[in-house]
Design a protein around this motif. Structure first.
Motif, PDB file in Angstrom:
ATOM      1  N   LYS A 119      40.014  92.218  28.776  1.00 48.45           N
ATOM      2  CA  LYS A 119      41.079  91.864  27.834  1.00 48.45           C
ATOM      3  C   LYS A 119      41.835  90.618  28.270  1.00 48.45           C
ATOM      4  CE  LYS A 119      43.394  95.655  28.041  1.00 48.45           C
ATOM      5  NZ  LYS A 119      44.463  96.632  27.764  1.00 48.45           N
ATOM      6  N   ASN A 120      41.916  90.407  29.574  1.00 48.54           N
ATOM      7  CA  ASN A 120      42.756  89.334  30.104  1.00 48.54           C
ATOM      8  C   ASN A 120      41.996  88.021  30.236  1.00 48.54           C
ATOM      9  OD1 ASN A 120      44.776  91.291  30.441  1.00 48.54           O
ATOM     10  ND2 ASN A 120      44.072  91.780  32.508  1.00 48.54           N
ATOM     11  N   ASP A 121      42.699  86.917  30.016  1.00 45.50           N
ATOM     12  CA  ASP A 121      42.123  85.603  30.290  1.00 45.50           C
ATOM     13  C   ASP A 121      41.935  85.431  31.793  1.00 45.50           C
ATOM     14  OD1 ASP A 121      42.359  85.209  27.613  1.00 45.50           O
ATOM     15  OD2 ASP A 121      43.964  83.724  27.727  1.00 45.50           O
ATOM     16  N   VAL A 122      40.847  84.784  32.180  1.00 42.55           N
ATOM     17  CA  VAL A 122      40.546  84.566  33.598  1.00 42.55           C
ATOM     18  C   VAL A 122      40.115  83.120  33.799  1.00 42.55           C
ATOM     19  CG1 VAL A 122      39.083  85.203  35.554  1.00 42.55           C
ATOM     20  CG2 VAL A 122      39.833  86.966  33.935  1.00 42.55           C
ATOM     21  N   THR A 123      40.677  82.478  34.817  1.00 40.44           N
ATOM     22  CA  THR A 123      40.258  81.130  35.208  1.00 40.44           C
ATOM     23  C   THR A 123      39.846  81.156  36.673  1.00 40.44           C
ATOM     24  OG1 THR A 123      41.774  80.082  33.643  1.00 40.44           O
ATOM     25  CG2 THR A 123      40.948  78.723  35.449  1.00 40.44           C
ATOM     26  N   ALA A 169      34.991  78.420  35.694  1.00 48.69           N
ATOM     27  CA  ALA A 169      34.749  79.401  34.640  1.00 48.69           C
ATOM     28  C   ALA A 169      36.070  79.710  33.969  1.00 48.69           C
ATOM     29  CB  ALA A 169      34.134  80.673  35.224  1.00 48.69           C
ATOM     30  N   MET A 170      36.098  79.621  32.635  1.00 49.13           N
ATOM     31  CA  MET A 170      37.317  79.880  31.866  1.00 49.13           C
ATOM     32  C   MET A 170      37.005  80.924  30.808  1.00 49.13           C
ATOM     33  SD  MET A 170      38.202  75.850  31.761  1.00 49.13           S
ATOM     34  CE  MET A 170      36.449  75.558  31.959  1.00 49.13           C
ATOM     35  N   TYR A 171      37.438  82.167  31.051  1.00 50.58           N
ATOM     36  CA  TYR A 171      37.171  83.272  30.156  1.00 50.58           C
ATOM     37  C   TYR A 171      38.372  83.499  29.241  1.00 50.58           C
ATOM     38  CZ  TYR A 171      36.454  88.033  28.468  1.00 50.58           C
ATOM     39  OH  TYR A 171      36.328  89.148  27.662  1.00 50.58           O
ATOM     40  N   ASN A 172      38.090  83.608  27.947  1.00 49.10           N
ATOM     41  CA  ASN A 172      39.132  83.866  26.951  1.00 49.10           C
ATOM     42  C   ASN A 172      38.970  85.295  26.437  1.00 49.10           C
ATOM     43  OD1 ASN A 172      41.133  83.617  25.005  1.00 49.10           O
ATOM     44  ND2 ASN A 172      39.784  82.624  23.526  1.00 49.10           N
ATOM     45  N   GLY A 173      39.827  86.190  26.906  1.00 46.44           N
ATOM     46  CA  GLY A 173      39.700  87.597  26.544  1.00 46.44           C
ATOM     47  C   GLY A 173      40.150  87.882  25.127  1.00 46.44           C
ATOM     48  N   ILE A 190      34.643  91.143  22.248  1.00 45.33           N
ATOM     49  CA  ILE A 190      35.017  91.288  23.658  1.00 45.33           C
ATOM     50  C   ILE A 190      35.724  90.045  24.172  1.00 45.33           C
ATOM     51  CG2 ILE A 190      34.123  91.567  26.005  1.00 45.33           C
ATOM     52  CD1 ILE A 190      31.841  93.243  24.796  1.00 45.33           C
ATOM     53  N   GLY A 191      35.105  88.868  24.010  1.00 43.13           N
ATOM     54  CA  GLY A 191      35.710  87.628  24.486  1.00 43.13           C
ATOM     55  C   GLY A 191      34.692  86.512  24.515  1.00 43.13           C
ATOM     56  N   SER A 192      35.084  85.370  25.054  1.00 40.28           N
ATOM     57  CA  SER A 192      34.188  84.214  25.153  1.00 40.28           C
ATOM     58  C   SER A 192      34.485  83.471  26.451  1.00 40.28           C
ATOM     59  CB  SER A 192      34.361  83.278  23.956  1.00 40.28           C
ATOM     60  OG  SER A 192      35.685  82.788  23.895  1.00 40.28           O
ATOM     61  N   GLU A 193      33.587  82.545  26.819  1.00 36.64           N
ATOM     62  CA  GLU A 193      33.750  81.869  28.113  1.00 36.64           C
ATOM     63  C   GLU A 193      33.117  80.479  28.079  1.00 36.64           C
ATOM     64  OE1 GLU A 193      32.951  84.307  31.512  1.00 36.64           O
ATOM     65  OE2 GLU A 193      32.233  82.637  32.730  1.00 36.64           O
ATOM     66  N   VAL A 194      33.723  79.563  28.826  1.00 36.48           N
ATOM     67  CA  VAL A 194      33.175  78.233  29.063  1.00 36.48           C
ATOM     68  C   VAL A 194      32.949  78.076  30.562  1.00 36.48           C
ATOM     69  CG1 VAL A 194      33.561  75.747  28.932  1.00 36.48           C
ATOM     70  CG2 VAL A 194      34.295  77.227  27.048  1.00 36.48           C
ATOM     71  N   ASP A 195      31.753  77.665  30.954  1.00 33.41           N
ATOM     72  CA  ASP A 195      31.416  77.426  32.356  1.00 33.41           C
ATOM     73  C   ASP A 195      31.036  75.964  32.556  1.00 33.41           C
ATOM     74  OD1 ASP A 195      31.807  80.105  32.911  1.00 33.41           O
ATOM     75  OD2 ASP A 195      29.679  80.625  32.735  1.00 33.41           O
ATOM     76  N   TYR A 241      28.506  77.675  27.024  1.00 33.54           N
ATOM     77  CA  TYR A 241      29.456  78.421  26.202  1.00 33.54           C
ATOM     78  C   TYR A 241      28.842  79.782  25.898  1.00 33.54           C
ATOM     79  CZ  TYR A 241      32.366  79.870  22.289  1.00 33.54           C
ATOM     80  OH  TYR A 241      33.211  80.587  21.462  1.00 33.54           O
ATOM     81  N   LEU A 242      29.613  80.848  26.141  1.00 34.03           N
ATOM     82  CA  LEU A 242      29.111  82.204  25.974  1.00 34.03           C
ATOM     83  C   LEU A 242      30.057  83.006  25.082  1.00 34.03           C
ATOM     84  CD1 LEU A 242      28.983  81.431  29.335  1.00 34.03           C
ATOM     85  CD2 LEU A 242      27.374  83.324  29.212  1.00 34.03           C
ATOM     86  N   THR A 243      29.485  83.883  24.260  1.00 35.03           N
ATOM     87  CA  THR A 243      30.277  84.824  23.481  1.00 35.03           C
ATOM     88  C   THR A 243      29.785  86.237  23.758  1.00 35.03           C
ATOM     89  OG1 THR A 243      28.817  84.708  21.543  1.00 35.03           O
ATOM     90  CG2 THR A 243      30.655  83.132  21.649  1.00 35.03           C
ATOM     91  N   PHE A 244      30.705  87.203  23.727  1.00 37.62           N
ATOM     92  CA  PHE A 244      30.391  88.588  24.036  1.00 37.62           C
ATOM     93  C   PHE A 244      30.968  89.500  22.952  1.00 37.62           C
ATOM     94  CE2 PHE A 244      31.323  86.193  27.932  1.00 37.62           C
ATOM     95  CZ  PHE A 244      30.092  86.241  28.579  1.00 37.62           C
TER      96      PHE A 244
END
Length: 430
Positions: A416-420, A396-400, A373-378, A357-360
């Motif tokens: 800014k955009n969510d990315v999967t 990888a699931m990025y939550n913008g 900025i956003g967060s992510e789960v890998d 789990y990452l936060t930016f």
């Protein structure tokens, strides 16, 4: 496609021809006349790596990417050249083919997957070892330490290689010194390729000293990248066994970035003055492991750009969705603070499973968009199926949130955009 097959076929002929010149009973007449074995101790190798990658990014107007690509690598390691003890060589070529090409740059209406169809001579170098000193010249992979600053980007189907003139010395016990000049870069895509004049080459100096085996290693480094920046830094790392199979590891690293010492492909040098640090602690026991890491990218401070690592294996760091990749390569203008917490389990019979789990967050307030900025789960699962075949699945699931800027005015906002993204991969090596 035909040209690619022919190119790779030529590499295969090189490897096959090596057997005829290997100094065995059937040596060529030319070698008999010269009384010299041209090459000896030849070891060919092969890799076949098919991978499916899926990319879904919100609010771009593009279709989801579906890429089935195949990496075919063929190479040969030559243990002795011209019958000279210590003189060796490596030749290698890679072909990347797009079996399913619903992705940019193959088809522009889809999301991007940075594995375009391509064929390239990835390694062609000679090395001479005398005692505990090795001299290297030619195109090769360069992986320094954990790839945080300079790496191979081997995750992508076409890896990154460099043309280098290098010296590696281990004469003093526990001390390793690398000094290299880089005259070319071959990136994961051709747009990243670069060349430098010999008198303006990027200079790499990496000095490692093992103070206490396993428990403490210290290092100092200077990466003077022409046209980009100078990076000077120090690092300490190690691990300590606490008994009963419990091990604790640690890492601390600091670097300062300034104007490049030289320019070659630019009209003027960039103006840079920023810094970076990274702290990591981890623990492992009975196959279980966990890590906590904090990474700080300094802001531009009113100058041209923030701290950047353009030659790193960026996919390994800052989230597998690669949303932070542009900032890490070009500099987060307002800086970036990253927390990464990861845990998993590894067992030869069961494989490796991991979650991170990452936060930016921006270090300084970005005009009009704030700091979040956003967060992510890998997620990852990897398993060695046989001696030569391995399997990998990861996502990888990025939550913008507000995203980040690489310039002072935030003319373009990234992240800014969510990315999967997810991947399924087989890797066969011979």
């Amino acid at each position: 496609m035909k040209g690619k097959v022919l190119s790779l076929g030529a590499a295969a002929l090189l490897a096959g021809g090596a057997f005829l010149l290997s100094g065995s009973a059937n040596v060529s007449n030319a070698q008999d006349l010269l009384g010299v074995t041209f090459i000896d101790n030849v070891k060919p190798y092969l890799e076949f790596r098919p991978r499916f990658e899926y990319v879904d990014q919100e609010n771009t107007g593009k279709k989801d990417a579906k890429a089935l690509t195949v990496r075919t690598k063929i190479g040969v390691k030559i243990g002795k050249v011209l019958d000279v003890p210590g003189l060796s060589a490596v030749l290698e070529a890679i072909d990347v083919s797009a079996v399913v090409d619903e992705y940019d740059p193959q088809r522009t209406k889809y999301e991007t997957v940075k594995d375009p169809a391509n064929t390239r001579l990835t390694q062609a170098y000679i090395a001479y070892t005398f005692g505990k000193t090795t001299f290297v010249a030619g195109r090769k992979y360069v992986a320094i330490d954990d790839h945080r600053f300079i790496g191979t980007v081997n995750w992508r189907q076409m890896p990154q290689t460099f043309g280098v003139l290098a010296i590696v010395d281990n004469t003093i016990p526990n001390l390793n010194v690398l000094l290299a000049g880089i005259y070319e870069r071959k990136g994961i895509v051709d747009a990243l390729n670069a060349d430098w004049k010999m008198d303006k080459m990027p200079i790499i100096l990496d000095v490692n000293y093992q103070v206490v085996p396993q428990m403490l290693k210290v290092k100092g480094f200077a990466y003077l990248i022409t046209d980009v920046h100078n990076t000077l830094g120090v690092k300490a790392s190690g691990k300590v066994g606490l008994g009963n199979g419990v091990t604790v590891s640690y890492l601390g690293e600091y670097a300062k970035q300034t104007d490049p010492y030289e320019k070659d492909n630019l009209a003027q040098k960039p103006d840079i003055d920023t810094d970076y640090y990274r702290v990591k602690v981890g623990a492992s026991a009975m196959g279980f492991f966990a890590n906590v890491m904090y990474t700080y990218f300094g802001d531009a401070g009113g100058k041209d750009k923030g701290f950047s690592t353009p030659l790193a294996t960026l996919h390994k760091w800052d989230g597998w969705a690669d949303v932070m990749l542009t900032g890490a390569a070009k500099g987060f203008y307002y800086g970036m603070k990253e927390w990464c917490v990861s845990a998993g389990y590894k067992n030869p019979a069961l494989g490796k499973v991991m979650v991170a789990y990452l936060t930016f967050d921006a270090d300084k307030t970005q005009p009009g968009i704030g700091t979040s900025i956003g967060s992510e789960v890998d997620l990852l699962y990897a398993k060695k199926l046989t001696k030569r075949l391995s399997f990998l699945a990861k996502a990888a699931m990025y939550n913008g949130d507000n995203g980040y800027c690489i310039d002072s005015a935030c003319g373009t906002v990234y992240g800014k955009n969510d990315v999967t993204k997810y991947w399924l991969q087989l890797d066969y090596k011979y």
